[in-house]
Design a protein around this motif. Structure first.
Motif, PDB file in Angstrom:
ATOM      1  N   PRO A 162      -0.674  -8.006 -15.819  1.00 60.47           N
ATOM      2  CA  PRO A 162       0.914  -6.909 -15.331  1.00 60.47           C
ATOM      3  C   PRO A 162       0.118  -5.937 -17.226  1.00 60.47           C
ATOM      4  CG  PRO A 162       1.957  -9.082 -15.702  1.00 60.47           C
ATOM      5  CD  PRO A 162       0.340  -9.271 -15.454  1.00 60.47           C
ATOM      6  N   PRO A 163       0.185  -4.289 -16.692  1.00 57.17           N
ATOM      7  CA  PRO A 163       0.818  -4.106 -15.668  1.00 57.17           C
ATOM      8  C   PRO A 163      -0.532  -3.840 -14.315  1.00 57.17           C
ATOM      9  CG  PRO A 163       0.022  -2.163 -17.433  1.00 57.17           C
ATOM     10  CD  PRO A 163      -1.168  -3.578 -17.936  1.00 57.17           C
ATOM     11  N   TYR A 164      -1.047  -3.863 -14.609  1.00 52.09           N
ATOM     12  CA  TYR A 164      -1.630  -4.285 -12.744  1.00 52.09           C
ATOM     13  C   TYR A 164      -2.273  -2.985 -12.852  1.00 52.09           C
ATOM     14  CZ  TYR A 164       1.984  -8.555 -12.365  1.00 52.09           C
ATOM     15  OH  TYR A 164       2.674  -9.354 -12.609  1.00 52.09           O
ATOM     16  N   SER A 165      -3.098  -3.103 -12.866  1.00 51.31           N
ATOM     17  CA  SER A 165      -4.435  -1.545 -12.621  1.00 51.31           C
ATOM     18  C   SER A 165      -4.745  -1.969 -11.497  1.00 51.31           C
ATOM     19  CB  SER A 165      -5.009  -1.788 -14.349  1.00 51.31           C
ATOM     20  OG  SER A 165      -5.525  -1.763 -14.818  1.00 51.31           O
ATOM     21  N   SER A 166      -4.720  -3.077 -10.496  1.00 46.39           N
ATOM     22  CA  SER A 166      -5.083  -3.087  -9.811  1.00 46.39           C
ATOM     23  C   SER A 166      -3.996  -2.748  -7.822  1.00 46.39           C
ATOM     24  CB  SER A 166      -5.945  -4.249  -8.796  1.00 46.39           C
ATOM     25  OG  SER A 166      -4.490  -5.510  -8.802  1.00 46.39           O
ATOM     26  N   SER A 167      -2.911  -2.535  -9.113  1.00 45.15           N
ATOM     27  CA  SER A 167      -1.984  -1.747  -7.592  1.00 45.15           C
ATOM     28  C   SER A 167      -2.236  -0.436  -6.834  1.00 45.15           C
ATOM     29  CB  SER A 167      -0.255  -1.882  -8.185  1.00 45.15           C
ATOM     30  OG  SER A 167      -1.097  -0.767  -9.735  1.00 45.15           O
ATOM     31  N   GLY A 168      -1.653  -0.664  -5.879  1.00 49.50           N
ATOM     32  CA  GLY A 168      -2.068   1.364  -5.738  1.00 49.50           C
ATOM     33  C   GLY A 168      -3.101   1.290  -4.913  1.00 49.50           C
ATOM     34  N   VAL A 169      -3.681   2.215  -5.510  1.00 44.77           N
ATOM     35  CA  VAL A 169      -4.826   2.728  -4.814  1.00 44.77           C
ATOM     36  C   VAL A 169      -6.505   2.181  -5.956  1.00 44.77           C
ATOM     37  CG1 VAL A 169      -4.568   4.556  -3.803  1.00 44.77           C
ATOM     38  CG2 VAL A 169      -5.435   4.808  -6.143  1.00 44.77           C
ATOM     39  N   GLY A 170      -5.955   1.425  -6.701  1.00 41.12           N
ATOM     40  CA  GLY A 170      -6.542   0.621  -7.708  1.00 41.12           C
ATOM     41  C   GLY A 170      -7.205  -0.534  -6.960  1.00 41.12           C
ATOM     42  N   TYR A 171      -6.809  -0.937  -5.884  1.00 40.15           N
ATOM     43  CA  TYR A 171      -7.054  -2.279  -5.764  1.00 40.15           C
ATOM     44  C   TYR A 171      -8.189  -2.897  -5.712  1.00 40.15           C
ATOM     45  CZ  TYR A 171      -6.645  -1.573  -0.673  1.00 40.15           C
ATOM     46  OH  TYR A 171      -7.533  -0.471   0.516  1.00 40.15           O
ATOM     47  N   SER A 172      -9.255  -2.085  -5.137  1.00 39.54           N
ATOM     48  CA  SER A 172     -10.318  -2.404  -4.469  1.00 39.54           C
ATOM     49  C   SER A 172     -11.862  -2.159  -5.520  1.00 39.54           C
ATOM     50  CB  SER A 172     -10.871  -1.709  -3.551  1.00 39.54           C
ATOM     51  OG  SER A 172     -11.422  -0.013  -3.996  1.00 39.54           O
ATOM     52  N   PHE A 173     -11.052  -1.751  -6.880  1.00 40.74           N
ATOM     53  CA  PHE A 173     -12.557  -1.227  -8.696  1.00 40.74           C
ATOM     54  C   PHE A 173     -12.348  -2.328  -8.627  1.00 40.74           C
ATOM     55  CE2 PHE A 173     -12.895   2.944  -6.583  1.00 40.74           C
ATOM     56  CZ  PHE A 173     -11.359   2.726  -5.907  1.00 40.74           C
ATOM     57  N   PRO A 174     -13.763  -2.864  -8.702  1.00 38.40           N
ATOM     58  CA  PRO A 174     -13.659  -4.249  -9.866  1.00 38.40           C
ATOM     59  C   PRO A 174     -13.705  -4.255 -11.253  1.00 38.40           C
ATOM     60  CG  PRO A 174     -15.609  -3.982  -7.998  1.00 38.40           C
ATOM     61  CD  PRO A 174     -14.801  -2.739  -8.691  1.00 38.40           C
ATOM     62  N   ARG A 175     -13.327  -3.123 -11.616  1.00 38.55           N
ATOM     63  CA  ARG A 175     -12.864  -2.987 -13.927  1.00 38.55           C
ATOM     64  C   ARG A 175     -11.340  -2.391 -13.539  1.00 38.55           C
ATOM     65  NH1 ARG A 175     -13.813   2.767 -10.948  1.00 38.55           N
ATOM     66  NH2 ARG A 175     -11.748   3.857 -10.894  1.00 38.55           N
ATOM     67  N   ASN A 176     -10.634  -2.740 -12.449  1.00 40.99           N
ATOM     68  CA  ASN A 176      -9.165  -3.525 -13.063  1.00 40.99           C
ATOM     69  C   ASN A 176      -8.710  -4.496 -12.641  1.00 40.99           C
ATOM     70  OD1 ASN A 176      -8.701  -0.581 -12.673  1.00 40.99           O
ATOM     71  ND2 ASN A 176      -8.634   0.025 -10.343  1.00 40.99           N
ATOM     72  N   TYR A 177      -9.829  -5.191 -12.586  1.00 38.84           N
ATOM     73  CA  TYR A 177      -9.247  -6.933 -12.857  1.00 38.84           C
ATOM     74  C   TYR A 177     -10.546  -7.462 -14.004  1.00 38.84           C
ATOM     75  CZ  TYR A 177      -7.931  -7.227  -8.083  1.00 38.84           C
ATOM     76  OH  TYR A 177      -7.886  -6.713  -7.142  1.00 38.84           O
ATOM     77  N   ASN A 178      -9.484  -8.151 -15.409  1.00 39.55           N
ATOM     78  CA  ASN A 178      -9.595  -8.420 -16.224  1.00 39.55           C
ATOM     79  C   ASN A 178     -10.847  -9.845 -16.656  1.00 39.55           C
ATOM     80  OD1 ASN A 178      -7.428  -6.081 -16.862  1.00 39.55           O
ATOM     81  ND2 ASN A 178      -7.392  -7.413 -18.651  1.00 39.55           N
ATOM     82  N   TYR A 179     -10.101 -10.702 -15.462  1.00 35.28           N
ATOM     83  CA  TYR A 179     -10.838 -12.266 -15.279  1.00 35.28           C
ATOM     84  C   TYR A 179     -11.093 -12.223 -14.613  1.00 35.28           C
ATOM     85  CZ  TYR A 179      -7.078 -11.973 -18.745  1.00 35.28           C
ATOM     86  OH  TYR A 179      -6.537 -11.980 -20.363  1.00 35.28           O
ATOM     87  N   TRP A 180     -12.298 -13.060 -14.714  1.00 38.74           N
ATOM     88  CA  TRP A 180     -13.412 -13.029 -13.459  1.00 38.74           C
ATOM     89  C   TRP A 180     -13.734 -14.406 -13.103  1.00 38.74           C
ATOM     90  CZ3 TRP A 180     -14.800  -9.920 -10.051  1.00 38.74           C
ATOM     91  CH2 TRP A 180     -15.012  -8.020 -10.097  1.00 38.74           C
TER      92      TRP A 180
END
Length: 131
Positions: free
Chosen positions: A103-121
């Motif tokens: 949370p607060p989910y940077s990958s929600s909406g149109v952001g789901y396909s961008f690696p930068r919106n995910y914190n942990y790998w």
């Protein structure tokens, strides 16, 4: 802090299937949106699939190239997200990574396909599809 570990990669023939797993430790797993990405040699990391957190309605996103062939799912009791891959093609060959978005989910909406919106790998698992 969240640690992610992928497994399940390997060598498979065209048309075959594999199921990737990604185990998460640390944090509140069910509250994370989870994604799968892949990266082939010489190419940028690309989005494969995403599943929303389990705190509300579950949403799914897929890359056009894998729709109808791949399925993402999660088992929060096991703190694991899966990627079932069917009808594999040589162009699916890549290192596959799972990723977590808290949370607060940077990958929600149109952001789901961008690696930068995910914190942990995770560290990735190799998938090779032979022709």
């Amino acid at each position: 802090q969240v640690q992610l570990v992928e497994s399940g990669g390997g060598l498979v023939q065209t048309g075959g299937s594999l199921r990737l797993s990604c185990g998460g430790s640390g944090g509140t797993f069910r509250s994370y949106a989870m994604g799968w990405f892949r990266q082939a040699p010489g190419k940028e990391r690309e989005f494969v699939a995403r599943i929303s957190s389990s705190t509300g309605i579950t949403y799914y996103n897929y890359a056009d190239s894998v729709k109808g062939r791949f399925t993402i799912s999660r088992d929060n009791a096991k703190r694991t997200v899966y990627l079932q891959m069917n009808s594999l093609k040589p162009e699916d060959t890549a290192v596959y990574y799972c990723a977590a978005d808290p949370p607060p989910y940077s990958s929600s909406g149109v952001g789901y396909s961008f690696p930068r919106n995910y914190n942990y790998w995770g560290q990735g698992t190799q998938v090779t599809v032979s022709s």
